[in-house]
Each structure stands twice: as C-alpha cells, then as structure tokens.
Design an enzyme around this catalytic site. Structure first.
Site: not given
Ligand code: PLP
Length: 383
Positions: A238, A200, A180, A72, A326, A202, A152
């Site tokens: 690649t 993304s 998200q 992402g 923190c 994951h 997020n």
């Molecule tokens: N944008 C949002 C809204 C996300 O929640 C995140 C990851 O938490 C990202 C971008 C970044 O994605 P990545 O971890 O695949 O770089």
C-alpha cells in the site's frame, strides 16, 4: 542546551513547513487506500500521480518512470539486485566505485557472494573516478555500472554525463545513487543517459521513509517486493501516501528554488572554507574545490580526531559529523578518505559540515569561533 545549530544536512534535513502542511490531511481526513475503486480513493490516487509528476519534472523523466520506495537504501538495493538478477545470463560483471554509500557497497558485497564479479574503481585525491579506468574495466560480461552522483562525505560530483555516454556506447545499464544530488543540483536523466536513479525525500526537506527509483522505460526491471498489484506490480505494498505527497512537494520546492539555493549555499560554503583556512592552521579541505555539492564542507584538522571534535562541538549545541566512528572500541577510518589516498590516521581526522537553504549567517558566525577553539583545545589535550 540553549541553542541547537544544525550543520548535518547531508545526514537529514528539517522538513519544510509547506511540505508538512501538504502532508497532514493525508494522515487524517484523506486516509483512503489509493487502490480503492470508490470515489474516496480518487484523492489519494490523484495525490500519488501529482507527486510523480513533480518528481519526474525535477529530473526530466516521465511520471510513469518513477517508482516509490522507502528511501535511498531500498532504491539502491532494488536497482542493483534486480539488474544483476535480470541480466545474469548475459553477464555477471558489475562496475562501481570505492567511495559509494554502504547501501551500494554492501549490496555489491552481497552480489559477489552470489557469484557476481564486482570491480571497484579507484578515485583520485579529490574523490573523482578516472574515466579511462572505467573504460578499461569494462568487459564483455559487464552488465551494470553504478556510480554515485555526488559523494555524501566529501561532496565530490562525478562526471555523470560522461559515464552515461560510456555506458550507452557499451550497452551497459547505468545506475546512479543520486541521494545527495537530487533536489540540490540540476539532473537530466535523458541528457545524461541515466537508466536508474535513486533518490530519498529526507535529504531535501521531505519526510523520512520515502524515496523513489527512476527507471528508464526502455529498461526492464524485476520487482524486488512481491505482493499486490500496486505500482504495476513492480513494488508491491500500500502506498505511503503522506510520504509520497511530502516527497512531491519537496521536489517541487527544490525545483523552484534550486538556482537561488545553489547560489546561497555556495556563498556560505566558500566563506566557511576560506575562514577555516584563514583561522585554523594545519587543516586541509577534503574533496574537490569546484566539483562539489553547494552545501558540503569537509576538512581534516591535523592531530584532531573527527569524532572527538563532533562530541566537543555537540557540547556547544552544534551538530556536525565525522565519517570515522568508534564503535565497540573499534575505530574505523572513512572508506572514502582512504580511497582518496589519506593514511588511516588522517582518515580519522575529518569533520563534515553540511548546509541547507535554511542555514543562516548567524549560525555560521556561531560555528566558526567555536570550531577554532574546539580544534585548539583537542590539540592542546593531545600534545
Ligand atoms: N546513498 C547516499 C549517497 C546517502 O547519502 C544515503 C543516506 O545518507 C543513502 C544512500 C541512504 O538513503 P536513505 O537514508 O533514504 O535510506
């Protein structure tokens, strides 16, 4: 620790067994470089093509509009920097919101150091942008609107279709960070007039280190990574075939199960919200009541620092998160909650609990009494 109960699915998700199974041969027997012209490369070439088809199918795009990236963050950087660079002679004004992920906010900060002007839209107390303010912010030199699909931290879903319409009417490129939302809720890039979309793997039970950028074929984009001729010279390097295969499989599973997953997660989400409200005094839900991601619960508990709560829950085997952190003795409140009008001290008090299709009733029953006692003990300590 005997038990691990995972409620941090907005941070990352566990890879599905079927996703891993589909990826594994591409680490071992099917290791060819898809750029090869011999037969051994045909399998990896075909695998990348099939993955594009699966991803495109999930958002009503064409396969040739999908470009693989490392995730992402890269997709957001590419979209923003490339449009800024390509259109700088037409204008230098970009519109985004105050509640974006740092991948967008810090890219915008960089662009403003390069001479671009960035307007950051406000949000209301639910984290929603104001469409009137968006229209009023548009200038003759506005080249791009970048508004996240869903937040997020608090899970608020933005009025993407309406934003797309406004962008189209004003001939402005519309990018959405859908990291998200992709695979969680229905997305139709054509109906919603989305020009660029970041996703993304994951976040939807796929592998880390793989993502994609959807690029409407009507839009010209400059490459950000230069090198070989992979991906039409738009993103050289690649291809990460195991990751790409995993992302495609995760997208396919997400599409197939989306309706059921939404129903299941919403039920669990709403149960947790109502139990917290019933059982724990002086708490408030952050984000929108209904326009929120099915798997997102975010509460502030009065006089309870979010980070302390996360640490205490961790001793009980529960993974959750708080936006405030923190580090090096410096406390930083959540920029999302402060934009939503929370005072700094309230913005330290949030706890995010995020679910997945694999969350169970038993895990929720494990969480609730422990959350209540953790909140009580922190309040007792600080009184
Ligand atoms: N944008 C949002 C809204 C996300 O929640 C995140 C990851 O938490 C990202 C971008 C970044 O994605 P990545 O971890 O695949 O770089």
């Amino acid at each position: 620790m005997d038990r691990l109960v995972y409620f941090d699915n907005a941070a990352t998700t566990k890879i599905y067994a079927d996703v891993l199974k589909e990826m594994l041969p591409y680490f071992s027997v099917l290791y060819s470089n898809p750029s090869g012209i011999y037969e051994f490369s045909d399998k990896t070439k075909a695998a990348a093509k099939a993955s594009k088809e699966r991803i495109a199918g999930l958002i009503n795009a064409s396969p040739e509009e999908i470009y693989f990236t490392s995730g992402g963050t890269e997709s957001d950087n590419w979209a923003l920097k490339s449009i800024a660079f390509m259109k700088r002679n037409r204008g230098r004004h970009i519109i985004t919101s105050k509640v974006e992920h740092p991948a967008v906010l810090n890219t915008c900060r960089y662009l403003s150091e390069q001479g671009f002007k960035v307007s950051y839209l406000d949000v209301d107390k639910y984290g929603m942008i104001d469409l009137n303010q968006l229209v009023e912010t548009i200038r003759r030199d506005t080249i791009m609107i970048s508004i996240m699909y869903a937040n997020n931290e608090v899970g608020t879903i933005q009025p993407i279709e309406k934003i797309g319409k406004i962008a189209k009417l004003n001939d402005i490129v519309f990018h959405t960070d859908a990291v998200q939302a992709f695979g969680q809720i229905p997305i139709d890039v054509k109906k919603m007039n989305i020009d660029l979309l970041s996703a993304s793997a994951h976040k939807l039970h796929g592998p880390k280190g793989c993502g994609c950028l959807y690029v409407n074929k009507e839009i010209s984009l400059a490459p950000m990574i230069h090198g070989g001729s992979q991906q039409n010279k738009m993103r050289a390097g690649t291809l990460n075939i195991p990751g790409i295969v995993g992302m495609g499989k995760a997208a396919q599973i997400a599409g197939k199960n989306m309706e059921n997953n939404i129903k299941k997660e919403k039920m669990m989400r709403d149960y947790i919200i109502s139990e917290i409200r019933k059982q724990i005094p002086e708490c408030s839900l952050n984000g929108h009541e209904s326009q929120r991601l099915p798997g997102n619960v975010n509460f502030s508990f009065k006089n309870v620092e979010g980070e302390a709560l996360v640490i205490l829950l961790d001793t009980m085997g529960i993974c959750a998160s708080s936006a405030s952190a923190c580090s090096a003795g410096l406390k930083t409140p959540s920029h999302v909650l402060t934009a939503m009008g929370k005072k700094n001290e309230e913005a330290y008090e949030s706890l995010r609990i995020t679910l997945s299709s694999e969350t169970t009733r038993d895990e929720i029953m494990y969480l609730l009494p422990r959350l209540k006692s953790a909140v009580e003990s922190i309040r007792k300590m600080s009184s």
